[in-house]
Design a protein around this motif. Structure first.
Motif, mmCIF file in Angstrom:
data_model
loop_
_atom_site.group_PDB
_atom_site.id
_atom_site.type_symbol
_atom_site.label_atom_id
_atom_site.label_comp_id
_atom_site.label_asym_id
_atom_site.label_seq_id
_atom_site.Cartn_x
_atom_site.Cartn_y
_atom_site.Cartn_z
ATOM 1 N N ASP A 148 65.411 21.358 110.475
ATOM 2 C CA ASP A 148 64.459 21.097 110.779
ATOM 3 C C ASP A 148 63.472 22.559 110.984
ATOM 4 O OD1 ASP A 148 65.818 21.378 112.408
ATOM 5 O OD2 ASP A 148 65.917 19.733 113.572
ATOM 6 N N GLY A 149 64.211 23.541 110.109
ATOM 7 C CA GLY A 149 63.843 24.868 110.986
ATOM 8 C C GLY A 149 64.163 26.195 110.161
ATOM 9 N N LEU A 150 64.540 26.913 111.415
ATOM 10 C CA LEU A 150 64.718 28.466 110.513
ATOM 11 C C LEU A 150 65.224 29.102 112.127
ATOM 12 C CD1 LEU A 150 65.187 30.617 107.829
ATOM 13 C CD2 LEU A 150 63.081 31.714 109.404
ATOM 14 N N ARG A 151 67.085 29.623 111.816
ATOM 15 C CA ARG A 151 67.554 30.736 113.246
ATOM 16 C C ARG A 151 67.476 31.968 112.409
ATOM 17 N NH1 ARG A 151 70.231 26.734 116.463
ATOM 18 N NH2 ARG A 151 70.812 24.893 115.873
ATOM 19 N N VAL A 152 66.913 32.589 113.933
ATOM 20 C CA VAL A 152 66.911 33.925 113.331
ATOM 21 C C VAL A 152 67.214 35.185 114.630
ATOM 22 C CG1 VAL A 152 64.637 35.278 113.941
ATOM 23 C CG2 VAL A 152 63.948 33.031 113.256
ATOM 24 N N PHE A 153 68.126 35.524 113.821
ATOM 25 C CA PHE A 153 69.033 35.856 114.930
ATOM 26 C C PHE A 153 68.279 37.848 115.420
ATOM 27 C CE2 PHE A 153 71.598 32.329 113.662
ATOM 28 C CZ PHE A 153 72.522 31.672 114.895
ATOM 29 N N SER A 154 69.392 38.254 116.100
ATOM 30 C CA SER A 154 68.690 39.544 116.204
ATOM 31 C C SER A 154 69.790 40.213 117.166
ATOM 32 C CB SER A 154 67.431 40.411 117.047
ATOM 33 O OG SER A 154 67.943 40.163 118.473
ATOM 34 N N ASP A 155 69.801 41.408 117.201
ATOM 35 C CA ASP A 155 71.129 41.988 118.219
ATOM 36 C C ASP A 155 71.537 40.985 119.367
ATOM 37 O OD1 ASP A 155 72.139 43.794 115.658
ATOM 38 O OD2 ASP A 155 70.927 45.534 116.526
ATOM 39 N N TYR A 156 69.767 41.128 120.083
ATOM 40 C CA TYR A 156 69.750 40.669 121.456
ATOM 41 C C TYR A 156 69.485 39.512 122.084
ATOM 42 C CZ TYR A 156 69.300 45.803 121.238
ATOM 43 O OH TYR A 156 69.573 47.421 121.512
ATOM 44 N N SER A 157 69.148 38.538 121.068
ATOM 45 C CA SER A 157 67.954 37.565 120.507
ATOM 46 C C SER A 157 68.754 36.527 119.436
ATOM 47 C CB SER A 157 66.623 37.182 120.257
ATOM 48 O OG SER A 157 66.234 38.005 119.349
ATOM 49 N N HIS A 158 69.034 34.967 119.999
ATOM 50 C CA HIS A 158 68.867 33.573 119.424
ATOM 51 C C HIS A 158 67.510 33.009 119.193
ATOM 52 C CE1 HIS A 158 71.536 30.212 117.768
ATOM 53 N NE2 HIS A 158 70.160 30.149 116.582
ATOM 54 N N ASP A 159 67.060 32.717 118.186
ATOM 55 C CA ASP A 159 65.523 32.154 118.355
ATOM 56 C C ASP A 159 65.626 31.139 117.419
ATOM 57 O OD1 ASP A 159 65.016 33.086 120.341
ATOM 58 O OD2 ASP A 159 63.901 35.265 119.692
ATOM 59 N N PHE A 160 65.132 30.112 117.415
ATOM 60 C CA PHE A 160 64.291 28.659 116.624
ATOM 61 C C PHE A 160 63.237 28.345 116.330
ATOM 62 C CE2 PHE A 160 63.711 24.590 115.439
ATOM 63 C CZ PHE A 160 65.188 24.590 114.383
ATOM 64 N N PHE A 161 63.182 28.699 114.814
ATOM 65 C CA PHE A 161 61.469 28.605 114.881
ATOM 66 C C PHE A 161 61.356 27.830 114.046
ATOM 67 C CE2 PHE A 161 58.354 29.576 111.144
ATOM 68 C CZ PHE A 161 57.443 29.891 111.679
ATOM 69 N N ALA A 162 60.223 26.627 113.853
ATOM 70 C CA ALA A 162 60.133 25.297 113.277
ATOM 71 C C ALA A 162 58.826 25.324 113.484
ATOM 72 C CB ALA A 162 61.037 24.237 114.305
ATOM 73 N N PRO A 163 58.437 23.675 112.312
ATOM 74 C CA PRO A 163 56.851 23.349 112.417
ATOM 75 C C PRO A 163 57.329 22.379 113.134
ATOM 76 C CG PRO A 163 58.320 22.508 110.615
ATOM 77 C CD PRO A 163 58.567 23.885 111.368
ATOM 78 N N VAL A 164 55.751 22.624 113.987
ATOM 79 C CA VAL A 164 55.630 21.346 115.116
ATOM 80 C C VAL A 164 55.257 19.856 115.087
ATOM 81 C CG1 VAL A 164 53.936 20.857 116.860
ATOM 82 C CG2 VAL A 164 53.850 23.530 116.464
ATOM 83 N N PRO A 165 55.979 18.885 114.557
ATOM 84 C CA PRO A 165 55.677 17.553 114.543
ATOM 85 C C PRO A 165 54.034 17.196 114.902
ATOM 86 C CG PRO A 165 57.549 18.129 115.514
ATOM 87 C CD PRO A 165 56.841 18.960 115.694
ATOM 88 N N ASP A 166 53.960 16.536 113.964
ATOM 89 C CA ASP A 166 51.916 15.632 113.732
ATOM 90 C C ASP A 166 51.684 15.096 115.393
ATOM 91 O OD1 ASP A 166 51.687 16.790 111.402
ATOM 92 O OD2 ASP A 166 52.251 14.891 110.506
ATOM 93 N N VAL A 167 53.062 14.553 115.890
ATOM 94 C CA VAL A 167 52.913 14.014 117.071
ATOM 95 C C VAL A 167 53.113 15.037 118.324
ATOM 96 C CG1 VAL A 167 55.716 13.562 117.609
ATOM 97 C CG2 VAL A 167 53.481 12.201 118.543
ATOM 98 N N VAL A 168 53.039 16.117 118.763
ATOM 99 C CA VAL A 168 53.282 17.079 119.373
ATOM 100 C C VAL A 168 52.097 17.707 119.254
ATOM 101 C CG1 VAL A 168 54.250 19.437 120.382
ATOM 102 C CG2 VAL A 168 55.905 17.610 119.261
ATOM 103 N N THR A 169 51.579 17.517 117.697
ATOM 104 C CA THR A 169 50.162 18.246 118.109
ATOM 105 C C THR A 169 49.191 17.040 118.570
ATOM 106 O OG1 THR A 169 51.435 19.413 115.817
ATOM 107 C CG2 THR A 169 48.886 19.654 116.094
ATOM 108 N N GLU A 170 49.247 16.794 117.915
ATOM 109 C CA GLU A 170 47.966 15.728 118.651
ATOM 110 C C GLU A 170 48.340 15.527 119.917
ATOM 111 O OE1 GLU A 170 45.604 13.985 117.321
ATOM 112 O OE2 GLU A 170 45.802 15.493 115.242
ATOM 113 N N THR A 171 49.589 15.591 121.042
ATOM 114 C CA THR A 171 49.881 15.625 122.589
ATOM 115 C C THR A 171 48.968 16.870 122.799
ATOM 116 O OG1 THR A 171 51.582 14.284 121.686
ATOM 117 C CG2 THR A 171 50.864 14.621 123.797
ATOM 118 N N PHE A 172 49.644 17.718 122.722
ATOM 119 C CA PHE A 172 49.018 18.890 122.749
ATOM 120 C C PHE A 172 48.000 19.558 122.458
ATOM 121 C CE2 PHE A 172 53.340 19.016 124.024
ATOM 122 C CZ PHE A 172 53.690 18.872 125.304
#
Length: 788
Positions: free
Chosen positions: A286-310
């Motif tokens: 459901d997304g993409l993990r992004v690693f660097s020397d200092y961080s671990h983040d998660f990049f993903a599309p926003v679900p439609d229900v979350v988009t409508e809510t926020f």
């Protein structure tokens, strides 16, 4: 709190967001390292890109295992040369393949592994959930079982541009296969079958995380095919660099080491993300993990229900319901007015949408706010099924525990659902997060005993400096408060770690005898295992233990006999087991002889003689048994009893020849009855006298014999022959039961030991009413006779 949409990136009609995960604790240079990332927030295996074979000698390297937050979990030495690739199995076991063709699967973080060697060196590898497909110069080799030296191979076609391994699909019946592109594309199965596909000659083939789509690249274009038909579904102008899936909503490629380009498949618009350092990307379902020397983040599309809510200015019911929380904090009456705006019919959907949006959030602050909104909406409904609300609360409680920096599992609720409760608990134990595992198990209402067992095993392995007694106290302080805990696996672990004394002590704490016996047998504590099974009183367990010891190749026959010793119940169990085997007699007699159980041996011979159907061999066997009994002082009674049995058999042989009818295998009483039935009264009396049958017993036998033959005259003469030692009431009762009332009546006056009331009833039962009336009037008790 600022609206989360401010950090979103819009691509076409879809929004994307980056969840900032962890500031990594590791000292890893991503650009100089290879990473193998377990899916759904699992562990990360790291090895240096510079670990190559130099001057024909493999430089000693190592594979480091980190949690998602960069916490070092283990380091495993690697001395097999350059690594072709590594991946994680569905059971979180690290699979590593060297260019030399040696493959290892590490079963835990302690460095234990199973290993196999392929027939030839490999140049490339594609990973499967349960193994891999390796490419050599001439073949593809499929490996799904690391403990077996057998594997499937298919020939490699010439001029392969690229290829990808396709996992088996049980629903369609498809086995593991390979898709390769050259001048044309072909699906190769390991059953030596080929299926041409309508796919362009492509490079950088990649399956989507759900295995539903196949992506390939050529000349800056991306081609996407469905894996059900392999027909082209999409074609985009995209990247020249190898692309990676972002869930199934987008694809992404690193244009530079610190620049990520994302292509939304719906709108075909692109987004570029810039980073401060070099990054490495890994696809998730459901997304993409992004690693660097200092961080671990998660990049993903926003679900439609979350988009409508926020989304700013949204009039979706869930957005209005979320706004109610801000109004409530301001104590504004407009919060209740907003419920009216939503409407009672749309309110349940708004509550559900807030729950779903909360589950999709990684920020606990927004999770709480969304759940408060859902709770506020629920309170305005008379009837609402709270299953979803409670389910989301439970899952978020677990997910937030997993996302903590100590655990380091940056998972979404969707990924957590894919893992399932059992795998989540196994990961927590592998990460040595036992407190968190217990908390999660209690939320999931799963047994916590396995977590405590894993904790105890870890304590044994890590506290090598503690004495056995100290370590036992450490374990007991925690485990004694856990109901239903089994010490079997803990004791086995202590034994494997070279602590046999501690293992024996822990076994004594195991409450179930069956478990204790099995672990004692595994630890070669044979005598204790047998004693425990005897003391348990469990017959099945005793049979199991004796059979296990008897069939154990490591226990010699003399050792086995010494183990049985004077344990009578164990000896009887073994004797019973022997009778179930071929040549049982010889085996049991040999055993009893070896154990010096002479009396038991003679008793067994006596039993065998008793079941012999033929009278002649039975007689001969019993003569031998009687002689053996006579040789022992302690079996005087048995000798006399056997002698009588031998005499009885001799008599029966004589009677059979004399009367030409069967007498064998009858008891002395039955022999008397048989003689009485053929009117041999005198012979029957002699047999009775010889074998100590009393007068009372003989009279009973003759009485029943005459009644059974309905010889009423002889019965009356027998009754009058002399005073009966059994009285005359049995004559009356037996005759009456036989249905002869007249014959029974002859014995009423002879029954002088019954009272007058019973005598009156006896007259009535034998149709002697006049005598009954006469006796009743004589004794002035006419009520005894009905009708007077």
């Amino acid at each position: 709190m600022a609206n989360p949409t401010l950090s979103w990136e819009r691509v076409g009609k879809r929004f994307y967001r980056t969840f900032e995960g962890y500031h990594m604790q590791w000292a890893v240079h991503v650009a100089e390292s290879h990473l193998a990332v377990a899916p759904c927030g699992g562990a990360i295996a790291v090895w240096d890109r510079t670990d190559v074979i130099r001057a024909g000698v493999a430089r000693r390297a190592q594979i480091a295992i980190y949690s998602g937050s960069g916490r070092l979990l283990a380091t495993m030495p690697w001395d097999l040369g350059q690594i072709t690739g590594a991946s994680w199995s569905v059971n979180d076991e690290l699979m590593v393949l060297a260019q030399s063709g040696v493959a290892r699967k590490y079963t835990d973080f302690a460095g234990n592994f199973v290993q196999l060697r392929l027939p030839e060196p490999v140049t490339h590898v594609q990973w499967l959930p349960d193994g891999f497909v390796a490419q050599s110069e001439e073949k593809w080799t499929l490996v799904t079982d690391f403990s077996s030296a057998s594997f499937l191979q298919i020939d490699l076609p010439t001029q392969v541009l690229d290829w990808v391994a396709v996992p088996a699909d049980p629903s369609s019946g498809r086995d593991h296969a390979v898709i390769a592109t050259a001048e044309s594309a072909i699906l190769y199965t390991f059953e030596q079958k080929q299926h041409p596909l309508s796919i362009e000659p492509l490079l950088s083939l990649k399956l989507s995380p759900d295995n539903m789509w196949l992506m390939g690249q050529r000349d800056g274009q991306i081609y996407i095919y469905g894996t059900d038909t392999f027909h082209e579904e999409y074609r985009f102008d995209a990247f020249h660099n190898p692309a990676t899936w972002v869930g199934v909503a987008a694809v992404a490629a690193l244009e530079e080491e610190d620049s990520l380009s994302v292509l939304d498949l719906n709108s075909q618009e692109r987004l570029t993300l810039e980073f401060e350092n070099a990054v490495s990307i890994y696809s998730e379902v459901d997304g993409l993990r992004v690693f660097s020397d200092y961080s671990h983040d998660f990049f993903a599309p926003v679900p439609d229900v979350v988009t409508e809510t926020f989304r700013l200015g949204s009039r979706a019911p869930s957005a209005i319901l979320l706004n109610c929380i801000d109004l409530l904090e301001k104590k504004s009456p407009q919060a209740n007015e907003n419920l009216s705006v939503i409407g009672i019919s749309a309110l349940p959907g708004a509550v559900d949408a807030c729950c779903v949006a909360a589950a999709a959030e990684l920020d606990p602050r927004w999770q709480k706010k969304l759940l408060r909104a859902a709770s506020f909406g629920k309170s305005a409904l008379n009837l609402y099924d709270s299953t979803l609300y409670l389910d989301v609360m439970e899952k978020l409680r677990i997910a937030n525990t997993l996302r903590s920096e100590k655990v380091g599992m940056l998972v979404t609720v969707h990924q957590m659902d894919m893992l399932g409760p059992a795998k989540v608990l196994r990961r927590l134990q592998a990460l040595q997060c036992y407190g968190e595992a217990i908390a999660v198990a209690r939320v999931l209402k799963c047994p916590v005993e396995t977590v405590y067992i894993a904790w105890a095993c870890h304590q044994i392995q890590s506290n090598v400096d503690l004495e056995d007694a100290e370590l036992e106290q450490l374990l007991a302080a925690t485990l004694d408060n856990v109901l239903g805990i089994s010490y079997v696996e803990i004791a086995q672990n202590a034994f494997d770690e070279g602590r046999p004394k501690l293992a024996r002590t822990l076994i004594d704490r195991e409450p179930q005898a069956q478990r204790r016996v099995k672990i004692l047998l595994r630890l070669h504590e044979h005598e204790r295992a047998l004693q425990v099974s005897v003391d348990s009183g469990n017959v099945d367990l005793l049979f199991y233990t004796v059979l296990s010891l008897a069939s154990n190749a490591e226990v010699s026959l003399p050792q086995f006999y010494r183990l049985l010793g004077d344990k009578r119940t164990a000896i009887e169990a073994y004797k019973r087991l022997c009778t179930l085997q071929p040549n049982a007699k010889e085996t049991v007699h040999k055993f009893l002889y070896q154990m010096d159980l002479v009396v038991d041996d003679i008793n067994l011979s006596f039993t065998e003689a008793c079941v012999e159907p033929e009278i002649e061999p039975k007689h001969m066997q019993l003569v031998t048994v009687q002689k053996r009994f006579a040789e022992l002082k302690q079996t005087h009674f048995e000798s006399q009893a056997t002698a009588e049995f031998v005499a009885l058999l001799a008599l029966q042989k004589q009677l059979e020849s004399e009367f030409e009818m069967p007498f064998a295998n009858l008891s002395a009483s039955d022999t008397v009855v048989a003689l009485l039935n053929i009117s041999q009264t005198n012979r029957a009396q002699k047999v009775a006298n010889k074998f100590h049958i009393s007068d009372k017993q003989f009279w009973w036998l003759r009485l029943r014999s005459l009644v059974s033959r309905r010889e009423w005259t002889d019965l009356l003469e027998f009754a009058k022959s002399k005073k009966s030692p059994i009285g005359y009431l049995p004559f009356y009762e037996q005759t009456l039961q036989a249905g002869n009332l007249e014959a029974a009546g002859a014995y009423v006056d002879m029954c002088t030991n019954v009272d007058y009331k019973e005598r009156v009833q006896m007259y009535l039962k034998t149709n002697q009413r006049d005598k009954a009336i006469e006796l009743a009037r004589k004794l002035k008790d006419e009520s005894l006779v009905p009708g007077l």
